[in-house]
Every structure is written in structure tokens, then in C-alpha cells.
Design a protein around this motif. Sequence first.
Motif, mmCIF file in Angstrom:
data_model
loop_
_atom_site.group_PDB
_atom_site.id
_atom_site.type_symbol
_atom_site.label_atom_id
_atom_site.label_comp_id
_atom_site.label_asym_id
_atom_site.label_seq_id
_atom_site.Cartn_x
_atom_site.Cartn_y
_atom_site.Cartn_z
ATOM 1 N N ALA A 88 0.842 -1.198 0.000
ATOM 2 C CA ALA A 88 0.000 0.000 0.000
ATOM 3 C C ALA A 88 0.875 1.245 0.000
ATOM 4 N N GLU A 89 0.257 2.386 -0.315
ATOM 5 C CA GLU A 89 0.991 3.647 -0.328
ATOM 6 C C GLU A 89 1.286 4.147 1.075
ATOM 7 N N ASP A 90 0.513 3.684 2.051
ATOM 8 C CA ASP A 90 0.740 4.124 3.429
ATOM 9 C C ASP A 90 0.581 2.938 4.359
ATOM 10 N N ALA A 91 0.783 3.161 5.636
ATOM 11 C CA ALA A 91 0.654 2.127 6.656
ATOM 12 C C ALA A 91 -0.201 2.647 7.790
ATOM 13 N N ARG A 92 -0.548 1.758 8.726
ATOM 14 C CA ARG A 92 -1.450 2.137 9.816
ATOM 15 C C ARG A 92 -0.724 2.088 11.151
ATOM 16 N N GLY A 93 -1.130 2.974 12.077
ATOM 17 C CA GLY A 93 -0.665 2.916 13.453
ATOM 18 C C GLY A 93 0.842 2.945 13.582
ATOM 19 N N ASP A 94 1.363 2.061 14.424
ATOM 20 C CA ASP A 94 2.808 2.014 14.646
ATOM 21 C C ASP A 94 3.559 1.686 13.365
ATOM 22 N N ALA A 95 2.909 0.961 12.456
ATOM 23 C CA ALA A 95 3.564 0.617 11.192
ATOM 24 C C ALA A 95 3.845 1.869 10.361
ATOM 25 N N ALA A 96 2.994 2.906 10.485
ATOM 26 C CA ALA A 96 3.236 4.160 9.758
ATOM 27 C C ALA A 96 4.523 4.815 10.253
ATOM 28 N N GLN A 97 4.743 4.782 11.572
ATOM 29 C CA GLN A 97 5.979 5.330 12.137
ATOM 30 C C GLN A 97 7.187 4.521 11.660
ATOM 31 N N ALA A 98 7.020 3.207 11.592
ATOM 32 C CA ALA A 98 8.113 2.351 11.127
ATOM 33 C C ALA A 98 8.443 2.629 9.663
ATOM 34 N N ARG A 99 7.402 2.832 8.854
ATOM 35 C CA ARG A 99 7.649 3.125 7.435
ATOM 36 C C ARG A 99 8.372 4.455 7.281
ATOM 37 N N ALA A 100 7.936 5.446 8.056
ATOM 38 C CA ALA A 100 8.584 6.754 7.969
ATOM 39 C C ALA A 100 10.058 6.650 8.356
#
Length: 493
Positions: A88-100
Motif C-alpha cells: 500500500a501507499e501508506d501504513a497504519r498505526g505504529d507501522a506508519a511510524q516504522a515506514r517513515a
Amino acid sequence: MTAPHCHALYTVAQVRTLDRRAIETLGIPGYELMRRAAAAAFASLRRRWPEARRVAVYCGPGNNGGDGFLLALLAHEAGLAAEVRALAEDARGDAAQARAACEQGGVPVRRWDETSTLPPADVHVDALYGTGLNRPPPPTVAALIERLDACGAPILSLDVPSGLNADTGHCPGAAVRASLTVSFIAAKRGLHTGQAAAHTGRIELATLGLPESLWQEAPDARLLEPATLPPRPRDVHKGRNGHVLAIGGDHGTAGAIRLCGEAALRGGGGLVSVATRAEHLVALNAGRPELMAHAVNGPQALEPLLARASVLAVGPGLGQGAWGHALWLTALDSPLPLVLDADGLNLLAIEPRRFDASRQVVLTPHPGEAARLLGCPVAEVERDRFAAVRTLAQRFGAVVVLKGAGSLVADPDGRLDVCPWGNPGMASGGMGDLLTGLIAALLAQGCPAPDAARLGVGLHARAGDRAAREGERGMIASDLLAPLRLLLNGPDA
């Protein structure tokens, strides 16, 4: 070093409770757990593939993907060439922080679609789905999984191979075939039975440094640990080791009952008798004179043998005709401890009965026999082997062994154990006949039915693994008899 709790198996719901308790009660942030998981998995990758220089990580939008993003960052920081393909183009929750963090750290992250190709890599890392998936992956992801499985390079799965149901061991669609699976916090029961055997590869458990206070509830099941019988007293005699009566061997099936009888002998039974067709006596006496073979033409001829026996093993080669049915009925009406297999189970499916709680009874169905006993398709048994074996144990009031990859042993009270040994070479005729005789021998030596079933399943599978050292393909049931004897006599064998 063995990880704590590595033999305790939990349901997905239980693992989520542990995860939630770590965050809410112990105050460990979810992102910190994600960071620890990534570090543990990367350490396993480096141990398993120390020469790897290129790592490709495939990340879903949830927490499993978050673990993958952070692993890719660790690989990059260690000097490896790392890149990510994201669903996906983005992630959710803690996974969004990990992707960043991953992107800010300089790791290339690209979107995966149906036109994408696998990047070159020494190790591919599967971080697509965690424990929450209980349906087939969508077509785009299924195509990715199929390409990964066909690529020939090793695959590391984080927590669970994507596509595998972590609760049941069933794969409803495409599933990753990992070389190594690193499972986090607690061992998931579905990674140890059924189709899981073809998908997990080696399994390592990383408890992420969590304190003992996290584990407050009993696991749903346990992995069997190596065990054997204690040494015999120096003054023992054959009468103290029980008398197994093996009943079966209709026309043309002398081999089945002989294997059962031989396993009872090699399993330590003091005396082993065989009740069979008259035509088999010469072959049995010539091939294995230690077996006391008797021609039995019906229940009246069986009665004197029952009077001398201490345990019954019924079913190998029994058939479902009038002869087998009559002997089966007579054996079931006896109060003696009983191991029931093969046509003994097929007859029970036709004429069900619940066994008295005071009687020691072990049933040993394969999935087809289990399906007949439950009155359902085989596919339904394999979709949830845990539910199937527990239902059988409760319905029949017996200890039940559901055979197959990751054999399960269930007590009527709900206890469940999973066998971690065995190999594909054991998928050949006669293996079940050996198990029947072995469990009967253990009953004859004084083991209660649950212990006899657990010990018998473990010894049988471990003997199969020893026999497989000379190759899995072409292994036959009697190849297990010599290693079985060794295992029964060596505490560390």
C-alpha cells in the motif's frame, strides 16, 4: 539456548491478549515491541545467512509490515543492500511510524503491483500479513507469494508465513513457503500442524525480552518433548510388562497385524498374542516366532485369548466383514484397555459408542478416518485439526491421536499436545499399524492412556526421523523398529 515458553502453544486470541497486556499493563509501547521484533528477526537472518548482502522486504500495511520496515532499516544500517516492496501507499498505526523511519533512513520503498518484478536478493523477507489473516490473500498478493515461492532464494517470514492461518495450520489460498520463520512473543499453535509443515521451514521463537509476569494463562496446547520409559527394575519378569492381544489380519492382510504385533514387542510388551485368520499362522510363526499367533474364526475362539490379555490392539487389517465385525464387537465389550485403529475406527463410525470413563481407550485416526467418525468431509477436519481432535475425544470419551504432519493428541478433558517430529518418509503403508502396537505396549507396561498416547506418538515420530537419516523416500514401516528400540533404552537418544 532454548527460548522460554518454546513448548507452549497459543491461539491467535491468546497471543493478542499477551500483546495487549505488554502494551497496556506493562507499559511497553507498541512501537518498541515492533523494534524488538525487527531486531530479533534481523539477528536470525544474520545467523542463518551470514553471507547475505542483498535483502528484499515485502511489507503489508499492518504491524507485520511495520516489523518488516524496521528490519529493512536495520539491514541498511548494517551495510546490506536493502529495499522494500509495499502493498500500500501508506501504513497504519505504529507501522506508519516504522515506514517513515525506514524511508527517512534511506531505504528505497516502492509500491508492489501486478506488473512488478522481484528485486534481486540473497534473502527475501515476508512481512505481508501477520496472525490476522484467515482468508485467501487477494489476487495481487497471491501472485507475489507465488513468485516468491518459485524464486529459489531463501525466505524469512516474520511471525507467520503469509497466507497460513496461525490458529489452525490451514492455508485457504496461496501461502509463503519460508525457509525460516521467526515467531514473536509466543508460539502460535497453527505453525506446528497440518499444512504448516510445508510452509514454516525452521521455526524460531523470540519472546522479545518480555518479563515472566506476561504469561499468566495456560497455553492452548503444548509441543511434546523427548521422553522415554525409565530403566526396568533388575528383577522384572515378562508378566510384569503386560500381555498385548493384537486382533486383525483378515484375508490378505497378515502384514498389518504382524507390524502391529512386532511394534508391541519392540515397544516392550512382555507377551504379545495375535488373533488372526488361520491362513496367516505359518507366515507369522516363521517370520516372527516371538509372536504367539492364534487362529480365530469368531468370538467364541477369541474369548480365551481375552481372558489372558491385559491390553487390546484392534483394527490393523481387521476388515469390515462379518469376521472383523464380530471380533470388533467382542473386543469393545471387554473392559480391557484398548487401542483402536484402521477398520476398528471405520466400524466405530458406523456403530458409534462412547467409552466408559473408567476404561483406558486410545483412538488413532488419520484425517480420513477422523472425517468418518465426525460425519464430515476430510477438508473440514484439515481446516481445523485442533477442533476436530478435541471433538473426537469428547464425543467418544477416549484419548485421540489425529495423525498427520504435526500429529495431535487430545484428552477428553481438553488437554492437547502436538508432535514436533516426523517426516514425509513416514507417509507409507504400515506406519499406523506400528503406532497402534507401540501405544498398546506402553499401556501394557502401566502407562495411563494419555501418557501412552503422547509417549507413543513421540517415540514413533522420533524413530521415523532416525530412520530417515538414510533417506526419506523408500523408507518402510519396519525400518522404525530398530531405532524405536534404541529410543526406548536411551535417556538421551
